[in-house]
Write a protein that holds these residues in place. Sequence first.
Motif, PDB file in Angstrom:
ATOM      1  N   LYS A   1       0.827  -1.201   0.000  1.00  0.00           N
ATOM      2  CA  LYS A   1       0.000   0.000   0.000  1.00  0.00           C
ATOM      3  C   LYS A   1       0.869   1.262   0.000  1.00  0.00           C
ATOM      4  CE  LYS A   1      -3.672   0.051   2.590  1.00  0.00           C
ATOM      5  NZ  LYS A   1      -4.586   0.178   3.732  1.00  0.00           N
ATOM      6  N   PRO A   2       0.544   2.235  -0.868  1.00  0.00           N
ATOM      7  CA  PRO A   2       1.300   3.489  -0.867  1.00  0.00           C
ATOM      8  C   PRO A   2       1.002   4.285   0.401  1.00  0.00           C
ATOM      9  CG  PRO A   2      -0.552   3.630  -2.372  1.00  0.00           C
ATOM     10  CD  PRO A   2      -0.495   2.224  -1.872  1.00  0.00           C
ATOM     11  N   LYS A   3       1.990   5.013   0.866  1.00  0.00           N
ATOM     12  CA  LYS A   3       1.823   5.812   2.069  1.00  0.00           C
ATOM     13  C   LYS A   3       1.926   7.279   1.712  1.00  0.00           C
ATOM     14  CE  LYS A   3       3.698   2.254   5.049  1.00  0.00           C
ATOM     15  NZ  LYS A   3       3.684   1.211   4.077  1.00  0.00           N
ATOM     16  N   ASN A   4       0.890   8.005   1.984  1.00  0.00           N
ATOM     17  CA  ASN A   4       0.868   9.432   1.753  1.00  0.00           C
ATOM     18  C   ASN A   4       0.462  10.083   3.067  1.00  0.00           C
ATOM     19  OD1 ASN A   4       0.499  12.058   0.925  1.00  0.00           O
ATOM     20  ND2 ASN A   4      -0.331  11.471  -1.056  1.00  0.00           N
ATOM     21  N   TRP A   5       1.461  10.430   3.854  1.00  0.00           N
ATOM     22  CA  TRP A   5       1.217  10.945   5.201  1.00  0.00           C
ATOM     23  C   TRP A   5       0.514  12.291   5.172  1.00  0.00           C
ATOM     24  CZ3 TRP A   5       1.450   7.421   8.694  1.00  0.00           C
ATOM     25  CH2 TRP A   5       2.312   6.345   8.528  1.00  0.00           C
ATOM     26  N   ILE A   6       0.733  13.086   4.159  1.00  0.00           N
ATOM     27  CA  ILE A   6       0.087  14.401   4.087  1.00  0.00           C
ATOM     28  C   ILE A   6      -1.416  14.231   3.918  1.00  0.00           C
ATOM     29  CG2 ILE A   6      -0.108  16.516   2.729  1.00  0.00           C
ATOM     30  CD1 ILE A   6       2.905  16.159   2.076  1.00  0.00           C
ATOM     31  N   ILE A   7      -1.834  13.407   2.978  1.00  0.00           N
ATOM     32  CA  ILE A   7      -3.260  13.174   2.749  1.00  0.00           C
ATOM     33  C   ILE A   7      -3.884  12.489   3.972  1.00  0.00           C
ATOM     34  CG2 ILE A   7      -4.957  11.974   1.317  1.00  0.00           C
ATOM     35  CD1 ILE A   7      -3.694  14.343  -0.060  1.00  0.00           C
ATOM     36  N   GLY A   8      -3.185  11.528   4.538  1.00  0.00           N
ATOM     37  CA  GLY A   8      -3.693  10.857   5.733  1.00  0.00           C
ATOM     38  C   GLY A   8      -3.898  11.826   6.884  1.00  0.00           C
ATOM     39  N   SER A   9      -2.943  12.715   7.076  1.00  0.00           N
ATOM     40  CA  SER A   9      -3.058  13.722   8.133  1.00  0.00           C
ATOM     41  C   SER A   9      -4.204  14.682   7.846  1.00  0.00           C
ATOM     42  CB  SER A   9      -1.751  14.518   8.255  1.00  0.00           C
ATOM     43  OG  SER A   9      -0.687  13.659   8.556  1.00  0.00           O
ATOM     44  N   LEU A  10      -4.350  15.054   6.590  1.00  0.00           N
ATOM     45  CA  LEU A  10      -5.438  15.950   6.201  1.00  0.00           C
ATOM     46  C   LEU A  10      -6.801  15.317   6.478  1.00  0.00           C
ATOM     47  CD1 LEU A  10      -6.222  18.643   4.855  1.00  0.00           C
ATOM     48  CD2 LEU A  10      -6.189  17.436   2.681  1.00  0.00           C
TER      49      LEU A  10
END
Length: 128
Positions: free
Chosen positions: A97-106
């Motif tokens: 799974k790709p990890k996109n911490w910015i989108i997750g935090s948003l």
Amino acid sequence: MLEKLKGWARNFKKQIYILYLSYKDERVPWYAKVFTACVVAYAFSPIDLIPDFIPILGYLDDVIIVPLGVMFALKMLPDVVINDCTEKAEELLKKGKPKNWIIGSLIIVVWCLLLVWAMITIYNLLNG
């Protein structure tokens, strides 16, 4: 029957990855990017519109809403983008799974703000 269900789940997961990759593509119209980003964010979000602990309705979003969103999003995308992103999605599935911490935090911030807003609204209604 179990094998059909597993095949459907693998295909559905691949479609989510296709959408994830396509909303970054320049060839996709802006309205399709916005809709696709919302579908992907909701699919990857651990928070559901209808909580899973509510009988029957809790799984309604997982079984109906998300697949419908994926279907509409895929119809908005150009075929050439879907073909390119399908190849990339198959590679991603092998990696994980790709990890996109910015989108997750948003997503977490938005849900927290909605929760705070709901609590303040309910408090004001009760204390009139």
